[in-house]
Design an enzyme around this catalytic site. Sequence first.
Site, PDB file in Angstrom:
ATOM      1  CE1 TYR A 233      24.778  10.015 -27.614  1.00 26.84           C
ATOM      2  CE2 TYR A 233      23.459  11.633 -26.444  1.00 26.84           C
ATOM      3  CZ  TYR A 233      23.818  10.995 -27.618  1.00 26.84           C
ATOM      4  OH  TYR A 233      23.218  11.363 -28.784  1.00 26.84           O
TER       5      TYR A 233
ATOM      6  CG  ASP B 178      21.792   6.451 -20.684  1.00 26.82           C
ATOM      7  OD1 ASP B 178      21.336   5.456 -21.277  1.00 26.82           O
ATOM      8  OD2 ASP B 178      21.993   7.541 -21.247  1.00 26.82           O
TER       9      ASP B 178
ATOM     10  NE  ARG C 185       0.891  19.150 -22.571  1.00 27.61           N
ATOM     11  CZ  ARG C 185       0.105  19.668 -21.621  1.00 27.61           C
ATOM     12  NH1 ARG C 185       0.196  19.229 -20.375  1.00 27.61           N
ATOM     13  NH2 ARG C 185      -0.758  20.617 -21.922  1.00 27.61           N
TER      14      ARG C 185
ATOM     15  CE  LYS D  34      21.052   6.630 -29.891  1.00 23.62           C
ATOM     16  NZ  LYS D  34      21.728   7.115 -28.711  1.00 23.62           N
TER      17      LYS D  34
END
Length: 401
Positions: free
Chosen positions: A118, A190, A66, A215
């Site tokens: 978004y 972003d 992790r 994306k």
Amino acid sequence: MSSAPLPSRHSTSSTTGLQNMKIESHLAQIGSVSDTVTGAVSLPIHHATAFRHPCLGQSTGFDYARTKSPTRSVLEDAIAHLESGDAGFACSSGMAALQVVFSLFSQGAHLLVSLDLYGGTYRLLEKVLSRFGISATYVDTNDLDALEANLRPNTKAVLIETPTNPLMKITDLEKVCRWARSRELLSIVDNTLLTPFFQRPIELGADIVVHSASKYLGGHNDVLAGLIVTRHKALSEQVAFLHNSIGAVLGPQDSWLLMRGMKTLALRMERHQENALRIATWLAAHPLVEQVFHPGFETHPGYAIQRRQASGNTGIFSFKLKDARLVEPLLRHVRLIAFAESLGGVESLMTYPAVQTHADIPEEIRRRVGVDDRLLRYSVGIEHVEDLIADLSQALDAARQ
Ligand SMILES: *Cc1c(COP(=O)(O)O)cnc(C)c1O
């Protein structure tokens, strides 16, 4: 359109002496290792979650997956380098990356956020973070007067999408990041729609870059991932702590798949850009189309800023039909273009933002922003442009019947 070389102070290739390479070469070489035992040219996938310590008080640099995992680390170093940042962090989705970034703020914090945002980010802010006492005001982030007017004593950051999705509004990153710094705010960008191939916000003054790597970076509609890049060490340490504490990290298999996609980013972005501009131009002249929103059009209000701060345009644009009744038959008749959510993959997808990606945004805000029931968003794929135009042409003809 060729891209600028990456600054030489960033080098993932110091061992090969290739630090002055252009971004296309860095992309193609992501994860290229010389395995001295096998000679393998493809990056191995490390599934291990635990790592043996050589002795008490020593570590190989990996303890528990992790915190840090070998396959993920290669991806994280690559995105940090590509975005000219200090460190990279790979998360299980773009939303997970945003959640990690928002966790930098405490109860009572206020954020200034792009108005035309978004939908998932809006939902996270309004339906989740609001319960933890974090509030947001949605403003046109290119309007310094509007930013200034909405500044509060507890404002901590500005979150910018440029271009915005779906209306393709452009924010002058250099100007707004400079303003943010003067007000002691963090600037968060972003960069999903342009990717570091076309735009590198940290070079323009941003503190943090976030990606939905699901994306363009992944590029094939087959991996869900998010990335964060931080500007400087102090911020990297804070984000590393949150990334590990929250635990929404990207697994090794998906890290590998994402890097596999990123190797061809340059070729894909060039083609997405070229196809999108040609189709947008064709649509703008179509009698059933009222308006096309594409920052590559000289008539677009953000054209000059976009030319200055980015080396190209994304493969997405939106357009408004003259009549809302054309939307349903158009979406029913497209064949090559799929009616589906998401964007940035090699396949063409068309979305109806008002009922899909932006459904969580109240109608009043959607209308104010301009996301109405006549607006369609098109994520142009890398198919042959003539086939895509032919598909749109037949679907528009059929919709008119
Ligand atoms: C898709 C998207 C996100 C969310 O990313 P996921 O990977 O779907 O969680 C965030 N920002 C933008 C601009 C996006 O397009």
